[in-house]
Design a protein around this motif. Structure first.
Motif, PDB file in Angstrom:
ATOM      1  N   GLU A 118      63.836   5.690  79.528  1.00  0.00           N
ATOM      2  CA  GLU A 118      64.451   4.371  79.421  1.00  0.00           C
ATOM      3  C   GLU A 118      64.752   3.801  80.807  1.00  0.00           C
ATOM      4  OE1 GLU A 118      68.027   4.241  77.068  1.00  0.00           O
ATOM      5  OE2 GLU A 118      68.430   2.196  77.739  1.00  0.00           O
ATOM      6  N   THR A 119      65.339   4.652  81.665  1.00  0.00           N
ATOM      7  CA  THR A 119      65.701   4.179  82.995  1.00  0.00           C
ATOM      8  C   THR A 119      64.475   3.663  83.737  1.00  0.00           C
ATOM      9  OG1 THR A 119      67.163   6.070  82.934  1.00  0.00           O
ATOM     10  CG2 THR A 119      67.108   4.813  84.971  1.00  0.00           C
ATOM     11  N   ILE A 120      63.407   4.447  83.679  1.00  0.00           N
ATOM     12  CA  ILE A 120      62.204   4.042  84.419  1.00  0.00           C
ATOM     13  C   ILE A 120      61.694   2.707  83.901  1.00  0.00           C
ATOM     14  CG2 ILE A 120      59.774   4.623  84.799  1.00  0.00           C
ATOM     15  CD1 ILE A 120      60.714   7.597  84.743  1.00  0.00           C
ATOM     16  N   ALA A 121      61.627   2.604  82.570  1.00  0.00           N
ATOM     17  CA  ALA A 121      61.098   1.372  81.995  1.00  0.00           C
ATOM     18  C   ALA A 121      61.961   0.179  82.397  1.00  0.00           C
ATOM     19  CB  ALA A 121      61.043   1.495  80.479  1.00  0.00           C
ATOM     20  N   ARG A 122      63.264   0.405  82.443  1.00  0.00           N
ATOM     21  CA  ARG A 122      64.163  -0.693  82.821  1.00  0.00           C
ATOM     22  C   ARG A 122      63.951  -1.079  84.268  1.00  0.00           C
ATOM     23  NH1 ARG A 122      68.262  -2.201  79.500  1.00  0.00           N
ATOM     24  NH2 ARG A 122      68.705  -0.792  77.765  1.00  0.00           N
ATOM     25  N   ILE A 123      63.839  -0.070  85.133  1.00  0.00           N
ATOM     26  CA  ILE A 123      63.758  -0.387  86.560  1.00  0.00           C
ATOM     27  C   ILE A 123      62.471  -1.129  86.884  1.00  0.00           C
ATOM     28  CG2 ILE A 123      63.532   0.640  88.838  1.00  0.00           C
ATOM     29  CD1 ILE A 123      65.567   2.685  87.977  1.00  0.00           C
ATOM     30  N   ILE A 124      61.400  -0.720  86.249  1.00  0.00           N
ATOM     31  CA  ILE A 124      60.178  -1.451  86.596  1.00  0.00           C
ATOM     32  C   ILE A 124      60.095  -2.780  85.851  1.00  0.00           C
ATOM     33  CG2 ILE A 124      58.861   0.656  87.108  1.00  0.00           C
ATOM     34  CD1 ILE A 124      57.437  -0.037  84.379  1.00  0.00           C
ATOM     35  N   GLY A 125      61.139  -3.125  85.129  1.00  0.00           N
ATOM     36  CA  GLY A 125      61.227  -4.493  84.615  1.00  0.00           C
ATOM     37  C   GLY A 125      60.532  -4.725  83.294  1.00  0.00           C
ATOM     38  N   SER A 126      60.063  -3.689  82.647  1.00  0.00           N
ATOM     39  CA  SER A 126      59.524  -3.942  81.306  1.00  0.00           C
ATOM     40  C   SER A 126      60.105  -2.915  80.341  1.00  0.00           C
ATOM     41  CB  SER A 126      58.002  -3.893  81.291  1.00  0.00           C
ATOM     42  OG  SER A 126      57.570  -2.822  82.082  1.00  0.00           O
ATOM     43  N   PRO A 127      61.373  -3.103  80.002  1.00  0.00           N
ATOM     44  CA  PRO A 127      62.060  -2.124  79.151  1.00  0.00           C
ATOM     45  C   PRO A 127      61.375  -1.911  77.808  1.00  0.00           C
ATOM     46  CG  PRO A 127      63.392  -4.111  79.452  1.00  0.00           C
ATOM     47  CD  PRO A 127      62.250  -4.213  80.379  1.00  0.00           C
ATOM     48  N   SER A 128      60.628  -2.904  77.345  1.00  0.00           N
ATOM     49  CA  SER A 128      60.049  -2.766  76.010  1.00  0.00           C
ATOM     50  C   SER A 128      59.047  -1.612  75.962  1.00  0.00           C
ATOM     51  CB  SER A 128      59.387  -4.067  75.586  1.00  0.00           C
ATOM     52  OG  SER A 128      58.429  -4.437  76.534  1.00  0.00           O
ATOM     53  N   LEU A 129      58.531  -1.214  77.150  1.00  0.00           N
ATOM     54  CA  LEU A 129      57.559  -0.127  77.136  1.00  0.00           C
ATOM     55  C   LEU A 129      58.182   1.207  76.730  1.00  0.00           C
ATOM     56  CD1 LEU A 129      55.507  -0.976  80.307  1.00  0.00           C
ATOM     57  CD2 LEU A 129      54.807  -1.141  77.922  1.00  0.00           C
TER      58      LEU A 129
END
Lengths: 471, 502
Positions: B130-141
């Motif tokens: 979750e953290t990674i997806a959030r940081i790179i700006g596409s949390p939906s992934l």
């Protein structure tokens, strides 16, 4: 003369107040009608007729004023004259006889002093029986003056001096009588219960029973409990017609006549019972037949209803609408009773059909003016779930919806199971939370925290709420 | 330790081996194995990374789940420990990168039984995704991998963990409402709770690897799958879940979710989330039933009174909505409360109500009329016959109305809406077979549910409070033991609150 009366200030005012004003001449003759009654109910009834019928107003007021002048109730006399002067200012009786009023007031005052003085001396001498009678006399005096509150109080004071069951019953009947004059139906009902509970036996009891059931019926009818009213009236024993005065009151002349019982009972039964009940409980009822014979048209109306001739039945009732509107008690509930009978007739009429044209309905049930068209009336009935039918506005039909009990049971079961399922889930959540010791407590810190959380969520979702995929 | 030795250690636990066929043996060995692997220093795992000797290539996620998980964790930590910004995340860890792909593959294919022993590691891995997806700006992934992970661990997803909450938050933030539904549709039957030590050790078949019917037996606060849960978090889950349902336009389920918040046990006081829930509940009830009905009976009356007091505007709106024949009044209410709806974030729902009101009007007509010219409807609703015709035809095609439209033979009448009076006719008709099938399925669902309620009821009897109460009751009277909750069919609507006096 009539148009004059109708245009008079008094009736304009009545109309503005929303009181029903009757213009058509009634079927009965005022003289013979009022000769059925005695006592204060005469003025009461005459006043009601005078105030509601433009046709009879002048006669009724004249008789009422003459009647009032014979009594002790000065206030009521002055009020009647005032009303009358705004109906027919030129009439000789429209001028208040102030000399008489003053003289009468003085006499009344003297009599009151005398009675109170007597009562006081009885009290000083602790004469139980005399105190009781003194109070009774005082009550009767107050009643005659139209001061019902004090009459009620005086009668009530008799209680502690009553030494026998008969005295108690007498006192309670007097209270019943006052309550009827006051139109306080709840008090009336509670007094009637006491009469019923009094420990009278044998002949005494059979004498009181008809009075109780008639008054009970009246109380129920005036509080719109038509079903109970009908039951009370139709179980009244015919003894009522020939009853000796009880507690000094001739009930069938001073409260309700046998004709009234027939009309009230018949109408309430029509409004609240179905066909088989009407047949067994009303028409085949030996007691009530005695009353119905007094009012043959009510009997005819009930018979017609039982024979499914609804329109003829409604026609008869419509013919007597004017008369009943002039009845002092019936006028208030007549609209309810009539509309219930009409609704019931429509429902009963429609039962055997799967489909009826709206035109047929309209001819069978003439509009009474409440609705603009028969469709509107039927629509209202369907919406209030009285009539189980559907309207086809295209082919102008009233259709009985097909029923499919098997399907209904299945879908009901499914629905119930779903509800149960959901209820169980809610319980599960609750039990889980309780089991984990989680509970909203009135702890200040936690409260603040959780409220704060709610706010922050609200804020973060705010923008979102307005956008949630609604194009 | 060489990488070959490490590999030997990591594959030393074989779930299919004959010596671990007994559940108790499996349990003991698995615990032992986790202990051993956890004590190996991180540097050993990094040897041979990205070569042909890569542990992640040699181990199988579905067989060597425990070993694979530890390896994966160390590798991710080496690449980016506590990443703060996009710069800190190397290419391989970004979605599409090899390490990311391996993580996703692992979450989808891991052995669910082994996962029960490495709760904490599993949770951290999920959080990292979750953290990674959030940081790179596409949390939906992150949504799909997390969902697979949850399903993999517990196919019923009915034991509440903080992962549930994080997942729903993610879905609501990214407006991927339908993505949340597979999880939301599985109702929560157990809260990951603290099971008393004595109970955990003494109850039979308490070993985590056993074939449990209830996932709460192996997911609890000691298993590491979740951190401590607070009331607000459970409530938030339900509120957000309801919002997802609203977003997916499944209003009935949304209403039911909100009711879960309303029945929160409380000491005669409401909290903010209950207020939020109540406001939405009033609106959603209108969308479902055309009116707002009674609150669930288990709700605390005092608390409900408080939230009702604060939700006057909503109730007024709902009352106006109920009067289907009075459209202008409702519209006036909508306008009058515009600021309130906006402040509470409910403007969307209110708009929806306005859209749906005509539907309730038309449906209501079916209770009165069997056929009605469309021109009669326009009189009450406004708009032209053509507009109404197209609206009604969408209602019919959407399955909201059991009716058909036809051209009347009389020219002056125009288009006619004809309702099907018999429920077994028309487009929405159900055959008896379908009904029976539905009933049958419902019965099964309910029986499972009833079992679960019994389970919770049993667990309640293990709490300290219950035992104290029982002792007190016993002291008062010999036979004063509270009956267990009755979960039979016939009196489902009776109010039996076992905890009522606690």
């Amino acid at each position: 003369m009539a148009p004059n009366v109708e245009q008079s200030a008094f009736f304009q005012q009545q109309k503005n107040k929303g009181v029903v004003v009757v213009k058509d001449p009634p079927k009965f003759d005022l003289e013979s009608y009022i000769s059925n009654y005695d006592g204060s109910t005469r003025i009461h009834r005459l006043h009601h007729i005078g105030a509601s019928s433009t046709y009879l107003a002048i006669d009724a007021y004249r008789m009422a004023i003459a009647e009032a002048k014979r009594g002790k109730n000065v206030k009521s006399y002055l009020a009647l004259v005032e009303d009358f002067s705004s109906i027919a200012p030129d009439d000789s009786m429209a001028l208040s006889d102030m000399a008489w009023a003053e003289k009468k007031s003085r006499e009344v005052k003297e009599e009151q002093d005398k009675l109170e003085h007597e009562l006081k001396s009885y009290k000083n001498n602790l004469l139980k029986e005399s105190i009781r009678m003194g109070n009774e006399e005082l009550g009767q005096f107050y009643y005659a003056c139209g001061d019902y509150t004090n009459a009620h109080k005086a009668y009530y004071r008799m209680r502690e001096h009553c030494t026998s069951n008969k005295h108690l019953a007498d006192m309670t009947l007097r209270l019943v009588y006052v309550s009827i004059s006051q139109n306080s139906w709840l008090a009336l009902q509670s007094h009637l219960v006491k009469v019923d509970a009094s420990q009278l036996k044998g002949e005494e009891k059979t004498k009181l029973d008809p009075i109780v059931s008639v008054c009970q019926g009246l109380a129920h009818m005036c509080t719109s409990n038509l079903k109970e009213a009908a039951t009370s009236f139709i179980h009244t024993s015919p003894l009522f017609l020939t009853l000796e005065p009880a507690s000094g009151i001739t009930w069938q002349r001073e409260v309700l006549s046998g004709n009234d019982v027939a009309v009230y009972g018949g109408l309430c039964a029509l409004a609240s019972m179905d066909r088989s009940q009407l047949q067994t409980k009303v028409l085949a009822n030996g007691d009530f037949r005695n009353f119905l014979e007094l009012e043959p048209h009510i009997r005819r109306a009930i018979t017609l209803f039982c024979n499914s001739k609804y329109s003829a039945c409604l026609e008869i009732l419509e013919g007597y609408r004017t008369d009943y509107l002039l009845d002092v008690y019936l006028s208030r509930v007549l609209a309810t009773i009539y509309s219930q009978i009409r609704t019931k007739s429509i429902v009963q009429y429609f039962i055997p059909f799967s489909c009826v044209t709206l035109e047929e309905m309209a001819t069978k049930f003439q509009l009474t003016g409440e609705y603009a068209s028969i469709e509107d009336e039927l629509e209202d009935m369907i919406n209030s779930k009285v009539l189980d039918a559907r309207i086809d506005l295209v082919d102008r039909l009233l259709i009985s919806p097909p029923t499919n009990p098997r399907y209904d049971v299945h879908s009901d079961a499914l629905k119930m199971a779903e509800t149960y399922d959901h209820t169980l889930r809610l319980r599960l959540t609750r039990l889980n939370l309780l089991g984990a010791g989680l509970e909203v407590r009135q702890d200040k810190n936690q409260n603040k925290e959780s409220l704060g959380l709610g706010d922050s969520i609200g804020a973060s979702l705010r923008g979102l709420g307005s956008k949630i995929g609604f194009q | 330790m060489s990488s070959a030795e490490l590999f030997g250690v990591l594959v030393s636990f074989q779930p299919d081996a004959p010596e671990v066929q007994q559940k108790r043996d499996y349990d003991a060995q698995a615990r032992d194995f986790v202990q051993r692997v956890a004590n190996i220093g991180p540097s050993h795992f990094l040897k041979g990374a990205d070569t042909s000797q890569d542990l992640l290539d040699m181990l199988s996620p579905s067989v060597n789940t425990i070993g694979y998980l530890f390896t994966l964790r160390v590798r991710i930590a080496a690449q980016a420990e506590n990443p703060k910004s996009q710069k800190n995340i190397p290419e391989t860890l970004r979605p599409g990168g090899t390490l990311w792909n391996k993580t996703v593959e692992f979450l989808e294919n891991a052995d669910p039984v082994q996962l029960r022993y490495v709760g904490a590691e599993w949770r951290k891995l999920v959080e990292q995704v979750e953290t990674i997806a959030r940081i790179i700006g596409s949390p939906s992934l992150a949504i799909s991998p997390i969902r697979s992970a949850m399903m993999r661990l517990d196919p019923s997803t009915g034991t509440f963990t903080l992962t549930h909450l994080h997942f729903v938050r993610l879905c609501v933030e990214t407006r991927s409402y339908s993505a949340a539904l597979p999880i939301l549709d599985n109702y929560i039957h157990t809260l990951a709770s603290k099971v008393p030590q004595a109970v955990r050790e003494n109850v039979d078949c308490a070993v985590a690897c056993a074939d449990h019917t209830n996932s709460g037996e192996y997911i609890h606060q000691h298993s590491g799958h979740t951190e401590k849960i607070t009331l607000a978090e459970v409530q938030e889950y339900y509120v957000l879940g309801a919002m997802s349902y609203i977003g997916a336009r499944q209003f009935k389920k949304a209403k039911q979710f909100l009711e879960h918040v309303l029945v929160t046990p409380t000491n005669n006081i409401a909290n903010g989330l209950m207020l939020e829930a109540y406001k939405k509940w009033v609106l959603v009830s209108c969308l479902v039933d055309g009116k707002y009905t009674a609150t669930p009976r288990t709700a605390n009356p005092q608390a409900i009174k408080q939230v009702r007091f604060a939700s006057r505007a909503y109730e007024a709106l709902a009352t106006a909505f109920e009067q289907v024949n009075n459209l202008p009044k409702f519209r006036a209410q909508v306008n009058a409360g515009r600021d309130v709806w906006a402040d509470d974030g409910n403007t969307g729902l209110v708009h929806e109500l306005r859209e749906q009101q005509v539907r309730f009007y038309v449906t209501g007509l079916s209770r009165t009329f069997s056929a009605i010219p469309l021109s009669n409807i326009t009189g009450a609703v406004g708009g032209s016959v053509e507009e109404i015709a197209s609206y009604v035809s969408t209602l019919i095609t959407d399955g909201k109305l059991n009716a058909k439209m036809e051209q009347s033979s009389k020219a002056e009448v125009g288009v006619v809406l004809r309702f099907f009076l018999d429920p077994t006719q028309g487009p929405l008709a159900k055959t008896e077979k379908q009904q029976q099938q539905a009933l049958f399925e419902q019965t099964q669902r309910t029986n499972v549910l009833a079992e679960q309620v019994k389970g919770v009821d049993y667990r309640l009897t293990l709490t300290k409070e219950y035992i104290d109460q029982l002792k007190r009751n016993n002291k008062k009277s010999a036979g004063g033991v509270g009956d267990a909750m009755d979960t039979t069919w016939d009196d489902g609507l009776d109010d039996e609150d076992v905890m009522g006096d606690m």
